[in-house]
Scaffold this motif. Structure first.
Motif, mmCIF file in Angstrom:
data_model
loop_
_atom_site.group_PDB
_atom_site.id
_atom_site.type_symbol
_atom_site.label_atom_id
_atom_site.label_comp_id
_atom_site.label_asym_id
_atom_site.label_seq_id
_atom_site.Cartn_x
_atom_site.Cartn_y
_atom_site.Cartn_z
ATOM 1 N N LEU A 1 -5.468 14.055 -9.369
ATOM 2 C CA LEU A 1 -4.588 13.352 -8.236
ATOM 3 C C LEU A 1 -3.980 14.245 -7.240
ATOM 4 O O LEU A 1 -3.501 13.974 -6.372
ATOM 5 C CB LEU A 1 -3.645 12.548 -9.183
ATOM 6 C CG LEU A 1 -3.151 11.378 -8.097
ATOM 7 C CD1 LEU A 1 -4.280 10.354 -7.609
ATOM 8 C CD2 LEU A 1 -2.139 10.336 -9.005
ATOM 9 N N LEU B 1 0.893 -1.160 0.054
ATOM 10 C CA LEU B 1 -0.003 -0.039 0.025
ATOM 11 C C LEU B 1 0.660 1.240 -0.006
ATOM 12 O O LEU B 1 0.668 2.067 -0.775
ATOM 13 C CB LEU B 1 -0.914 -0.127 1.379
ATOM 14 C CG LEU B 1 -1.954 1.244 1.385
ATOM 15 C CD1 LEU B 1 -2.792 1.560 0.258
ATOM 16 C CD2 LEU B 1 -2.218 1.119 2.777
ATOM 17 N N ALA C 1 1.544 12.389 -9.083
ATOM 18 C CA ALA C 1 0.837 13.651 -8.780
ATOM 19 C C ALA C 1 1.715 14.927 -8.814
ATOM 20 O O ALA C 1 1.620 15.856 -9.388
ATOM 21 C CB ALA C 1 -0.033 13.477 -7.651
ATOM 22 N N TYR D 1 1.743 6.908 -6.725
ATOM 23 C CA TYR D 1 0.567 7.665 -7.193
ATOM 24 C C TYR D 1 1.072 9.070 -6.615
ATOM 25 O O TYR D 1 0.886 10.308 -7.328
ATOM 26 C CB TYR D 1 -0.604 7.353 -6.287
ATOM 27 C CG TYR D 1 -1.452 6.367 -6.932
ATOM 28 C CD1 TYR D 1 -1.629 6.438 -8.485
ATOM 29 C CD2 TYR D 1 -2.211 5.553 -6.318
ATOM 30 C CE1 TYR D 1 -2.417 5.327 -8.935
ATOM 31 C CE2 TYR D 1 -2.682 4.257 -6.752
ATOM 32 C CZ TYR D 1 -2.965 4.365 -8.153
ATOM 33 O OH TYR D 1 -3.845 3.247 -8.661
ATOM 34 N N GLY D 2 1.625 9.130 -5.527
ATOM 35 C CA GLY D 2 2.193 10.522 -5.153
ATOM 36 C C GLY D 2 3.331 11.046 -6.212
ATOM 37 O O GLY D 2 3.245 12.279 -6.458
ATOM 38 N N LEU E 1 -5.524 11.020 -3.721
ATOM 39 C CA LEU E 1 -4.435 10.114 -3.872
ATOM 40 C C LEU E 1 -4.704 8.900 -2.592
ATOM 41 O O LEU E 1 -4.416 7.846 -3.014
ATOM 42 C CB LEU E 1 -3.081 10.931 -3.515
ATOM 43 C CG LEU E 1 -1.952 10.215 -3.794
ATOM 44 C CD1 LEU E 1 -0.706 11.214 -4.108
ATOM 45 C CD2 LEU E 1 -1.147 9.298 -2.623
ATOM 46 N N VAL E 2 -4.784 9.423 -1.440
ATOM 47 C CA VAL E 2 -5.106 8.255 -0.488
ATOM 48 C C VAL E 2 -6.330 7.356 -0.913
ATOM 49 O O VAL E 2 -6.029 6.105 -0.801
ATOM 50 C CB VAL E 2 -5.305 9.106 0.889
ATOM 51 C CG1 VAL E 2 -5.687 7.950 1.955
ATOM 52 C CG2 VAL E 2 -4.118 9.618 1.496
ATOM 53 N N VAL F 1 2.238 1.657 -3.323
ATOM 54 C CA VAL F 1 1.423 2.252 -4.380
ATOM 55 C C VAL F 1 1.163 3.837 -4.161
ATOM 56 O O VAL F 1 1.040 4.562 -5.051
ATOM 57 C CB VAL F 1 -0.010 1.538 -4.154
ATOM 58 C CG1 VAL F 1 -1.022 2.232 -5.089
ATOM 59 C CG2 VAL F 1 0.220 0.221 -4.753
ATOM 60 N N MET F 2 1.139 3.957 -2.829
ATOM 61 C CA MET F 2 0.913 5.299 -2.417
ATOM 62 C C MET F 2 2.043 6.444 -2.918
ATOM 63 O O MET F 2 1.897 7.221 -3.517
ATOM 64 C CB MET F 2 0.833 5.712 -1.011
ATOM 65 C CG MET F 2 -0.623 5.862 -0.511
ATOM 66 S SD MET F 2 -0.700 6.098 1.182
ATOM 67 C CE MET F 2 -2.431 5.612 1.525
ATOM 68 N N LEU G 1 -7.477 6.527 -3.766
ATOM 69 C CA LEU G 1 -7.301 5.617 -4.866
ATOM 70 C C LEU G 1 -6.196 4.732 -4.689
ATOM 71 O O LEU G 1 -6.368 3.440 -4.774
ATOM 72 C CB LEU G 1 -6.364 6.566 -5.824
ATOM 73 C CG LEU G 1 -6.024 6.155 -7.316
ATOM 74 C CD1 LEU G 1 -7.205 5.419 -8.033
ATOM 75 C CD2 LEU G 1 -5.311 6.782 -8.063
ATOM 76 N N ALA G 2 -5.273 4.960 -3.650
ATOM 77 C CA ALA G 2 -4.268 4.185 -3.408
ATOM 78 C C ALA G 2 -5.102 2.792 -2.522
ATOM 79 O O ALA G 2 -4.843 1.856 -2.663
ATOM 80 C CB ALA G 2 -3.005 4.824 -2.493
ATOM 81 N N LEU G 3 -5.922 3.356 -1.621
ATOM 82 C CA LEU G 3 -6.450 2.301 -0.820
ATOM 83 C C LEU G 3 -7.426 1.397 -1.442
ATOM 84 O O LEU G 3 -7.452 0.299 -1.400
ATOM 85 C CB LEU G 3 -7.482 3.173 0.154
ATOM 86 C CG LEU G 3 -6.526 3.661 1.667
ATOM 87 C CD1 LEU G 3 -7.524 4.521 2.238
ATOM 88 C CD2 LEU G 3 -6.076 2.492 2.570
#
Lengths: 635, 482
Positions: free
Chosen positions: B198, A618, A629, A625-626, B204-205, A621-622, B207-209
């Motif tokens: 995003l 997790l 972004a 994504y970060g 962001l949180v 993945v965060m 989407l990741a979860l």
């Protein structure tokens, strides 16, 4: 009828399914007649289709269903019915039917009868798919199917080691050819965006790609053709394939399998014609194979092996014809050859059957009186093979040689004529050793008998064909067959209409007939009167004779050298596999195990660690994504 | 709740009613009758469920917008019912041998099926979560159903603990989404995230979860570790079902949520999905290579197939062909993987779980029909024509290439080659090795053979004539095309 063309492969497929499912327990001896009846039904439909094409339906596409259609990749399972395919359909179904009938008698006492008559119609089915296909991919399905069935049938008596080995050899050599086919097919798709014959040929005519690309495609397809049609250098599986039951040999040599390569090149005429130099290579390989195999056939003592090398040689003629730009002559020879070669095989089979499974001609002799029908039909077939006028082989072979000369390949013509002499000699020798002279094995001779009618009737029909089929190409260069096939091949602008050039025809015919008769006379004189004495001849030929008896040592070369190289390569690959790949994999597995056992020691147990890995995932993945972004990572 | 609402979810109602009937019948009927009637009742109920719903429909909402029936729903309803039928047919002989209560087993499968069907109906986070839980809770029970088998207990418990953990994560992600948009409907969420993008930390949180929660349900590496233990320990018919239906449902959820509501963030999640897909297929295959137990090997292979399907999701920018490829692959995978696991039931004698490679030696001679079916499923899983597995891979590769993910297409091809090794090794053991002298006698399993025969035939026939199913998958993917 054309709309029902799918019935033609459907019948053999049905016969295969029924025999394979119910053959062993219930149908037993009925599997043979059932398979033959199915092929007969196909032949009837094929005749109907042929007549309709003859009546003017020049090119019909009969779709069956869409195989795959996703985005711009679209493959239909559809039949292309044109003169070329309808002629092939007719030939394949008729000859296969006769061989099926014959096989009912030949295989009658085999305990695998039902198994035989499961694979046999499947073989025909695969060949029919190959012929009917309207694109390279579906053709490839039939192509592979033919290869698979030949494997199963050559190795039909798999309990013995030789057939099993021969089957494997056939499969491997064919796979090499298939690789060529695959490369050709993929390149075709990449270049033309389609594998459909009509589309591809249209594109070649309107907007041809670079010469090099076209040559690559054609060479690849030709490699495929050499595998299936047993041309140099991939021919050596075919003589070994004699280990299968004789009807299988007949089916492979006459109606299915080996003609596939010729058909592929004939079908692709527009491609090959546009590729130019490759076409000449096709002719060269064909001529070389023709003379090469014919010389080996001179000295073989196994009756079926003589016929096998003869097939390789005759296929060489067909490729010679394709190479000199005479696809119609190639198809013509393909059809006449189907008749007389099927007859030669079935005749040989009749002899083998009649004397109790002996194939060595040194133990035969004098069988003429015991098997008159087999003898006379074999003589006709032999005459056709030696291209004696007016038998079938004469017309087609002469046309090939004439085209070679007229189209500017005098060397190929010389090779062809000379090979014709060799052909006449070896077929005379085979027939003489088998049927004439004194019986060399008394015991065999006493027990010899003519085959049952279910086997001799197909012989008679094929003999009639071997006499008459040549006339579909009469008058030379301008007969029925020419008129029939021309639209299919001319559509691509490959063949122009020509009238009969009688003076030229007569001169070429006279020369090749003279050479052929010379070969026959030499054979007769050697084996009937002992002059020149065969043993003396072989001694005089010395090392050359040994080379021929040993088939140019090609098997040895392949086995010792190439297979050694292959084995060395395989060994290296294996070492790589064991040490590097397996090593890696084992390390990895080891690491996982180690990780697992390490984590197991912790009090929380495995579940907790699994949860931990989920949380770690997790976080990763965060972070990713970060990264996206903030623009720190690129997508 | 009006009558129309009920009518909309008639197939789900039929399956639920069947499950209740099965439990009732199990209590009333005596052993002998139950052995015959229970499976028949289940199969009849599922078949009537298939026919009680529309096959192709224009989208139709009910229950105040919580539920939608469209072509997508119809596709998955049929798929889930087929899988449940298949799982029922292969089970009876095993259940009897292992003394697992049959009525409870069938009812549990049916309840799980209702949950899976509910996921396909969802237009709303709440519906989808209810569906997910309704589907997975029976699966936990199913995994642990062999009460006296400690491996089965372990499987059930592990799956439950980790499943609960991941559900919590998913729910937490849903909560964030609700906080962002103030609504739980997919449409509303899509509008909200389209505005923020995003760059918004909350998005962001969320989407990741959501990514991780869904990835767990589908067994994506590195959220897959429950899979081998759960699949390996569970009774084999249960494994067969739980390896396909929940996965299919997970992909239904992924399509509904990721494309339906988080579609505006597609550029971001599809890049992550592409990476996850590559890791998943490679990880699954590499570990499968070193497995000696076929059941465990198939468990890892099912992880690898998750990777292939996920590649189709990652290629969503290619349009309808990507979603259709996912649907087709899920269908193909369902039949062939359920079949492959079910083939192990032949060998599931007392005291064994799954089968080692050596136990499969000469299987073709001991059980020709079963071995042929197993070979067909394995060849299909490898992706060799003429099977459904081959065309499924072709359909996946095309959109992956169209979406410009050439490296992923190469990874798929390499992985297919890698996988061929361990799949075909099983075929070699079945056909080329001699039977062990002291191999135990196999029991009669006619129903299992019949079920596998039909499935094997389907694998080959659809492999030859795939276009009808693909057209249907394209139609079913239509709700996701803009």
């Amino acid at each position: 009828m054309i709309q029902n063309v799918w019935l033609i492969p459907a019948f053999p497929l049905a016969a295969f399914l029924i025999n394979a499912l119910f053959g062993r327990r219930w149908l037993k001896q009925w599997t043979g007649p059932l398979a033959a009846a199915a092929i007969a039904a196909s032949a009837v439909v094929a005749i109907g289709v042929f007549l309709e094409v003859h009546a003017g339906a020049l090119r019909t596409t009969v779709p069956l269903y869409t195989f795959i259609s996703v985005a711009d990749f679209h493959v239909d399972v559809a039949a292309l019915v044109d003169p070329l395919s309808s002629a092939m359909l007719l030939m394949v179904t008729v000859i296969s039917f006769l061989i099926h009938v014959y096989a009912i008698g030949y295989m009658a006492h085999d305990h695998g009868f039902w198994r035989f008559f499961s694979w046999f119609p499947l073989f025909v089915f695969a060949m029919l798919i190959l012929v009917l296909a309207d694109n390279y991919l579906v053709m490839f399905v039939g192509w592979e199917g033919v290869g698979l069935c030949s494997y199963l049938l050559i190795g039909f008596w798999f309990e013995r080691p030789e057939p099993a080995g021969a089957a494997k050899k056939a499969f491997v050599m064919n796979r090499i050819g298939d690789w060529g086919f695959t490369i050709g097919m993929i390149t075709t798709f990449l270049v033309f965006g389609s594998m459909n014959f009509v589309d591809v040929f249209d594109r070649v005519a309107k907007d041809p790609p670079a010469q090099g690309v076209l040559s690559l495609i054609c060479l690849a397809f030709f490699l495929g053709a050499t595998g299936k049609s047993a041309q140099l250098p991939l021919y050596s599986w075919l003589p070994d394939a004699m280990e299968g039951p004789t009807p299988v040999s007949a089916l492979i040599h006459a109606a299915t399998m080996v003609t596939a390569g010729v058909y592929l090149v004939a079908r692709s005429t527009p491609l090959f014609a546009a590729a130019g130099p490759v076409l000449a290579a096709v002719g060269g390989v064909g001529a070389l194979t023709a003379i090469f195999a014919a010389t080996i056939a001179l000295v073989q003592f196994d009756i079926k092996r003589v016929m096998a090398y003869s097939t390789v040689s005759q296929l060489g003629y067909m490729f010679l014809a394709l190479g000199v730009g005479a696809p119609i002559a190639a198809m013509f020879h393909l059809i006449t050859h189907a008749f007389f070669k099927a007859l030669l095989f079935l005749g040989s089979g009749s002899v083998i059957h009649g004397i109790g499974d002996v194939q060595d001609m040194r133990r035969m002799g004098g069988l003429r009186s015991k098997m008159p029908l087999t003898y006379w039909t074999m003589v006709i077939a032999g005459g056709a093979l030696a291209a004696l006028p007016p038998l079938a082989g004469f017309w087609s072979k002469d046309e090939i040689l004439g085209s070679a000369f007229k189209n500017g390949y005098p060397i190929l013509w010389v090779v062809g004529v000379f090979t014709g002499g060799l052909t006449a000699f070896y077929v005379t020798r085979a027939i003489w050793l088998t049927f004439h002279g004194q019986p060399r094995d008394r015991q065999l001779f006493e027990h010899a008998h003519e085959s049952p009618r279910v086997m001799t009737v197909p012989l008679l029909v094929l003999a009639a064909g071997s006499v008459l089929v040549g006339f579909i190409g009469f008058p030379p260069d301008n007969g029925f067959l020419h008129a029939f096939l021309r639209p299919a091949i001319e559509a691509a602008g490959a063949v122009a209409e020509t009238g009969t050039d009688w003076p030229a025809f007569l001169i070429f015919a006279a020369i090749s007939t003279a050479v052929g008769v010379g070969g026959i006379l030499l054979g007769l004189s050697m084996y009937s009167r002992g002059r020149p004495e065969p043993a003396a001849m072989s001694r005089a030929a010395g090392p050359y004779y040994d080379v021929l008896v040993n088939k140019y040592y090609v098997d040895e070369l392949y086995d010792r050298r190439l297979v050694d190289v292959a084995k060395a390569f395989a060994g290296a690959a294996w070492a790589f596999d064991i040490h590097i790949i397996d090593g890696l994999v084992n390390r990895l597995g080891w690491a996982i195990k180690l990780g697992g056992s390490g984590l197991r020691r912790a009090q929380t147990g495995i579940v907790g660690n699994y949860a931990l890995s989920i949380v770690a995932g997790l976080l990763l993945v965060m972070i990713v994504y970060g990264g996206y972004a903030t623009g720190w990572l690129h997508r | 709740m009006s009558l129309d609402d009920l009518n909309t979810v008639l197939p789900e109602v039929v399956v639920t009613a069947t499950a209740c009937l099965v439990l009732l019948a199990d209590a009333i009927l005596d052993r002998k009758l139950a052995r015959f009637w229970l499976p028949l009742l289940v199969v009849l109920g599922l078949i009537s469920a298939i026919f009680s719903g529309p096959i192709t429909v224009a989208s139709h909402t009910a229950f105040g917008g919580f539920v939608v029936v469209d072509t997508f729903t119809a596709f998955f309803r049929v798929l889930f019912c087929i899988l449940a039928i298949f799982a029922t047919i292969v089970a009876p002989e095993y259940l009897e041998r292992r003394a697992i209560p049959a009525g409870a087993f069938y009812a549990t499968i049916l309840f799980s099926t209702v949950g899976a069907m509910t996921i396909a109906l969802a237009t709303d986070l709440i519906t989808i979560f209810v569906g997910l839980e309704l589907m997975t809770i029976p699966i936990y029970v199913l995994a642990g159903m062999a009460r006296r088998d400690r491996y089965s207990n372990e499987a059930g418990l592990k799956y439950f603990l980790l499943g609960a953990f991941s559900s919590a994560m998913l729910l937490y992600g849903f909560a964030w989404l609700y906080g962002l948009s103030g609504t739980t409907t997919f449409v509303g969420i899509a509008e909200a995230v389209a505005k923020g993008g995003l760059t918004d930390g909350a998005t962001l949180v969320a989407l990741a979860l959501v990514t991780v929660g869904l990835a767990f349900k589908a067994a994506v590496v590195p959220f897959h570790q429950w899979t081998p233990d759960a699949y390996d320990g569970a009774p084999t018919p249960a494994t067969a079902f739980m390896s396909v239906a929940p996965k299919a449902a997970a992909f239904a959820a992924i399509l509904r949520i990721m494309i339906g509501s988080l579609g505006p963030l597609g550029l971001d999640w599809s890049a992550v999905f592409a990476i996850l897909a590559a890791i998943t297929m490679t990880g699954g295959n590499v570990v499968a290579l070193v497995q000696g137990n076929v059941k465990r090997m198939l468990a890892y292979s099912s992880i690898a197939h998750t990777g292939y399907i996920l590649a189709g999701v990652a290629a969503y920018q290619a349009g309808a062909s990507a979603s259709a490829a996912v649907l087709f692959y899920v269908f193909a995978y369902g039949i062939m993987n359920l079949g492959a696991f079910a083939c192990l039931i032949y060998l599931d004698l007392d005291g064994t779980r799954g089968a080692s490679l050596d136990e499969l030696n000469g299987f073709a001679r001991r059980q020709p029909a079963g071995a042929l079916a197993f070979a067909v499923f394995l060849i299909s899983l490898t992706g060799i024509p003429p099977t459904i597995g081959f065309v499924a891979k072709v359909f996946i590769l095309q959109p992956v290439l169209d979406a410009g993910l050439v490296w992923l297409a190469v990874a798929i091809a390499l992985n297919a080659a890698l996988a061929a090794f361990y799949y075909l090794r099983v075929v070699v053991h079945m056909y080329m090795y001699d039977v062990d002298a002291n191999a135990p006698r196999l029991l009669r399993t006619d129903l299992l053979s019949a079920g596998l025969g039909i499935a094997g035939l389907a694998v080959v026939v659809i492999g030859i004539v795939p276009d009808g199913l693909y057209r249907w998958a394209l139609q079913a993917a239509a709700p996701f095309v803009r």
